[in-house]
Scaffold this motif. Structure first.
Motif, PDB file in Angstrom:
ATOM      1  N   ILE A  10       0.860  -1.177   0.000  1.00 31.44           N
ATOM      2  CA  ILE A  10       0.000   0.000   0.000  1.00 31.44           C
ATOM      3  C   ILE A  10       0.898   1.229   0.000  1.00 31.44           C
ATOM      4  N   GLU A  11       0.643   2.116  -0.940  1.00 28.35           N
ATOM      5  CA  GLU A  11       1.477   3.312  -1.028  1.00 28.35           C
ATOM      6  C   GLU A  11       0.628   4.566  -0.992  1.00 28.35           C
ATOM      7  N   GLY A  12       0.759   5.313   0.079  1.00 29.40           N
ATOM      8  CA  GLY A  12       0.114   6.619   0.188  1.00 29.40           C
ATOM      9  C   GLY A  12      -1.378   6.625  -0.065  1.00 29.40           C
ATOM     10  N   LYS A  24      -5.879   8.746   5.389  1.00 38.07           N
ATOM     11  CA  LYS A  24      -4.939   9.668   4.777  1.00 38.07           C
ATOM     12  C   LYS A  24      -3.535   9.098   4.771  1.00 38.07           C
ATOM     13  N   ASP A  25      -2.971   9.009   3.574  1.00 40.49           N
ATOM     14  CA  ASP A  25      -1.567   8.669   3.396  1.00 40.49           C
ATOM     15  C   ASP A  25      -1.146   7.407   4.170  1.00 40.49           C
ATOM     16  N   VAL A  26      -1.886   6.328   3.944  1.00 38.28           N
ATOM     17  CA  VAL A  26      -1.558   5.069   4.617  1.00 38.28           C
ATOM     18  C   VAL A  26      -0.627   4.257   3.725  1.00 38.28           C
ATOM     19  N   SER A  27       0.486   3.807   4.276  1.00 40.16           N
ATOM     20  CA  SER A  27       1.404   2.957   3.525  1.00 40.16           C
ATOM     21  C   SER A  27       1.821   1.790   4.404  1.00 40.16           C
ATOM     22  N   PHE A  28       1.793   0.597   3.855  1.00 46.11           N
ATOM     23  CA  PHE A  28       2.380  -0.555   4.535  1.00 46.11           C
ATOM     24  C   PHE A  28       2.509  -1.703   3.552  1.00 46.11           C
ATOM     25  N   TRP A  31       3.231  -9.269   3.983  1.00 45.56           N
ATOM     26  CA  TRP A  31       4.042 -10.346   3.417  1.00 45.56           C
ATOM     27  C   TRP A  31       3.270 -11.648   3.440  1.00 45.56           C
ATOM     28  N   PRO A  32       3.643 -12.586   2.559  1.00 48.50           N
ATOM     29  CA  PRO A  32       2.929 -13.862   2.522  1.00 48.50           C
ATOM     30  C   PRO A  32       2.917 -14.529   3.890  1.00 48.50           C
ATOM     31  N   GLY A  33       1.776 -15.011   4.316  1.00 50.30           N
ATOM     32  CA  GLY A  33       1.644 -15.704   5.583  1.00 50.30           C
ATOM     33  C   GLY A  33       1.516 -14.782   6.785  1.00 50.30           C
ATOM     34  N   GLU A  34       1.458 -13.488   6.505  1.00 53.58           N
ATOM     35  CA  GLU A  34       1.425 -12.541   7.618  1.00 53.58           C
ATOM     36  C   GLU A  34      -0.004 -12.058   7.900  1.00 53.58           C
ATOM     37  N   ILE A  35      -0.242 -11.792   9.183  1.00 54.98           N
ATOM     38  CA  ILE A  35      -1.544 -11.255   9.559  1.00 54.98           C
ATOM     39  C   ILE A  35      -1.354  -9.873  10.160  1.00 54.98           C
ATOM     40  N   LEU A  36      -2.070  -8.934   9.575  1.00 53.70           N
ATOM     41  CA  LEU A  36      -1.931  -7.559  10.015  1.00 53.70           C
ATOM     42  C   LEU A  36      -3.218  -7.117  10.706  1.00 53.70           C
ATOM     43  N   ARG A 222       1.602  -8.353  13.079  1.00 55.88           N
ATOM     44  CA  ARG A 222       1.929  -6.931  13.138  1.00 55.88           C
ATOM     45  C   ARG A 222       0.645  -6.159  13.224  1.00 55.88           C
ATOM     46  N   MET A 223       0.723  -4.924  13.670  1.00 55.31           N
ATOM     47  CA  MET A 223      -0.498  -4.134  13.725  1.00 55.31           C
ATOM     48  C   MET A 223      -0.216  -2.666  13.418  1.00 55.31           C
ATOM     49  N   ILE A 224      -1.267  -1.998  12.951  1.00 58.50           N
ATOM     50  CA  ILE A 224      -1.168  -0.554  12.814  1.00 58.50           C
ATOM     51  C   ILE A 224      -2.317   0.068  13.599  1.00 58.50           C
ATOM     52  N   VAL A 225      -2.041   1.201  14.189  1.00 61.60           N
ATOM     53  CA  VAL A 225      -3.047   1.896  14.987  1.00 61.60           C
ATOM     54  C   VAL A 225      -3.474   3.140  14.231  1.00 61.60           C
ATOM     55  N   MET A 226      -4.787   3.304  14.041  1.00 66.50           N
ATOM     56  CA  MET A 226      -5.273   4.451  13.272  1.00 66.50           C
ATOM     57  C   MET A 226      -6.048   5.409  14.158  1.00 66.50           C
ATOM     58  N   ARG A 227      -5.922   6.662  13.814  1.00 67.94           N
ATOM     59  CA  ARG A 227      -6.706   7.670  14.499  1.00 67.94           C
ATOM     60  C   ARG A 227      -6.969   8.813  13.536  1.00 67.94           C
TER      61      ARG A 227
END
Lengths: 259, 300
Positions: A10-12, A24-28, A31-36, A222-227
């Motif tokens: 994911i790019e921008g 807004k402007d989310v990038s990450f 990878w195969p087998g990964e849970i986000l 892995r995780m991302i936190v959004m606000r």
């Protein structure tokens, strides 16, 4: 050693609703087998992000790159619509928060599971039926409910049926929006257990949107936190949950009740 | 049987609709013929009878009928039911063309629910009255989505309905309006004809036109176009069968109606195609005649 390319890149990514910001402007990268895990409060843009990723909502800016089975990188939003819809039916699975959005409530459980197979050209009733039975078993549903319609099922069963219906086409990537939302705690626990087993067995990658940190803790690597539509913190799940850096993440983590 | 031409009704245009309207319908028909099975929108008009009584079929017939044509109208295979009689009369009065009950003599056959038993020939046109032209309506309620599914040929979900039939009844129980794939491309609702008639549509030498008045759609199957009924490999498409022959003409190959003859369980099976049955009787074929009594069967 050559690392495999990321499954999803994911790019921008930005999506606005007029002057309001969805995300807004989310990038990450995934990878195969990964849970986000994607966490955040209501209105933080989690679902907008998921809809943009899963080709349901066109982003205002940014790119979603998906690497398919043959190693080709597909720019999801630049691809043709047939290609995008084909991806959604075969390589991807989408588990909705409300089973009503993800299931055909009027047709039997077996037909719900078999639909994706028929959509990609399976025309042998016996074969479809056998596959449906296999998946009923895998998601721990009674086989004698195979000809019952989902509206006669409990919430937990509907959610499990939805998972079976998505996994039957052997997807590589599953998007889940609050998979345990609206279920009671014991059913949640069993569903999470089931999901964890399936994801490991099948080597799936997944993006799980939730406001329940316990779900992230159990399932996500892995995780991302959004606000307010922006990513405020990203990292390994344990790292983020045990040592939150951003004030908002600290607030989020500290607001969990520990019985 | 054929009623000769007479003077059309004064004060009305030939075939009721005005010439511009007929032209616009013919343009829709041309497009439909060019893209077999594709539903072409058209500006359906109010007709002097209610929606659901065949307004789509009537508009198609009105736009293609000429002074030289011979018209036959059937409803459930019969020429003498209310709907058939009134539509036939409507065209007899507004065009003055000859009408007939003979399948062989007709150049245009407007039909509801049946295809005549006698094979149609080149040069004949059969016009179907269609209530719901969208075969995917059962699985998808949104018109925008069904159009997209047609465009991208996403027809897999249609099999979900057939799957449900087998799961519930052990066989594909859909007996009318059985979905077909036209020319290997478009999924099409054959209108509520029994699936018994589906094989007749395949590579038929006649031009087949479909009109849906309320839904404002026209579609077509040109002559000699492939029409395949959907099925599963292990549950192939099959038509209805009867244990009886026609009680009047003895035909074993026609679609039979069950007619209750008294209030003691008496019933008989007769051809639904009245013209076919009549022709066979004229040719000397005789059926068993007597009603099959349920009581007698029970006694055996």
């Amino acid at each position: 050693m050559d690392a495999p390319p990321p499954l999803l890149q994911i790019e921008g990514l930005t999506r606005t609703y007029g002057r309001r910001i969805g995300c807004k402007d989310v990038s990450f990268s995934l990878w195969p087998g990964e849970i986000l895990g994607v966490v955040g409060e209501s209105g933080s843009g989690k679902s907008t992000l998921l809809n943009c990723l899963s080709a349901k909502l066109e982003p205002t800016a940014g790119r979603v790159l998906y690497t398919d089975r043959h190693g080709r990188a597909i720019d999801v939003w630049a691809a043709s619509e047939p290609e995008r819809r084909m991806l959604m039916r075969t390589d991807w699975g989408i588990v909705h928060q409300n089973p009503r959005d993800g299931l055909r409530m009027g047709v039997s459980a077996g037909a719900n599971i078999g639909e994706r197979l028929m959509a990609v050209g399976e025309r042998h009733y016996g074969g479809i039926r056998r596959e449906a039975e296999t998946w009923m078993r895998r998601v721990e549903m009674d086989l004698d409910r195979i000809d019952d319609a989902p509206f006669t099922f409990s919430g937990g069963m509907q959610q499990r049926l939805q998972i079976a219906r998505n996994l039957v086409s052997k997807p590589r990537l599953v998007f889940m929006d609050e998979p345990t939302g609206g279920l009671d705690v014991s059913v949640q626990a069993r569903l999470l257990d089931l999901l964890r087993g399936l994801v490991t067995d099948l080597g799936l990658s997944a993006v799980i949107v939730t406001h329940d940190l316990a779900v992230t803790r159990l399932l996500a690597h892995r995780m991302i936190v959004m606000r307010r539509g922006e990513v405020v913190e990203a990292g390994l799940t344990d790292q983020v949950l045990d040592d939150p850096q951003h004030p908002y993440t600290q607030l989020l983590v500290s607001s969990i009740l520990h019985p | 049987m054929t009623n000769a031409m007479r003077e059309p009704l004064a004060g009305y245009n030939f075939a009721y609709l005005d010439e511009q309207m007929k032209r616009s319908i013919r343009r829709a028909i041309l497009k439909a013929v060019a893209v077999p099975g594709y539903q072409v929108p058209f500006g359906s008009r109010e007709m002097p009878l209610p929606y659901g009584w065949g307004t789509g079929g009537i508009q198609v017939t009105a736009s293609i009928i000429g002074a030289e044509d011979v018209l036959k109208v059937i409803d459930q295979g019969a020429d003498d039911t209310t709907n058939a009689v009134s539509i036939r009369q409507f065209f007899a009065r507004t065009t003055g063309v000859a009408t007939t009950e003979r399948t062989a003599e007709a150049t245009i056959i407007q039909t509801r629910h049946r295809i005549p038993e006698r094979p149609l020939g080149p040069g004949q046109i059969i016009v179907y009255q269609v209530p719901i032209p969208e075969p995917l309506r059962w699985v998808e309620a949104r018109e925008t989505e069904t159009r997209k599914m047609h465009a991208l040929q996403e027809y897999g979900v249609m099999h979900v309905k057939l799957y449900e039939d087998i799961a519930r009844f052990g066989c594909i129980n859909t007996s009318y309006n059985y979905p077909v794939l036209v020319n290997g491309r478009y999924l099409m609702a054959p209108s509520p004809i029994p699936k018994f008639d589906n094989p007749k549509m395949d590579r038929n030498p006649a031009l087949q036109l479909f009109g849906a008045g309320r839904e404002k759609r026209i579609y077509a199957v040109p002559p000699f176009t492939s029409v395949k009924s959907l099925d599963f490999e292990d549950y192939p498409f099959d038509v209805q069968h009867w244990d009886h022959c026609c009680a009047l003409c003895g035909a074993a190959d026609s679609y039979l109606d069950e007619v209750v003859t008294d209030d003691r369980g008496g019933r008989m099976f007769v051809c639904s195609d009245t013209d076919y049955c009549g022709e066979r009787r004229t040719a000397g074929h005789v059926g068993a005649g007597t009603p099959v009594a349920l009581a007698a069967e029970a006694a055996e």
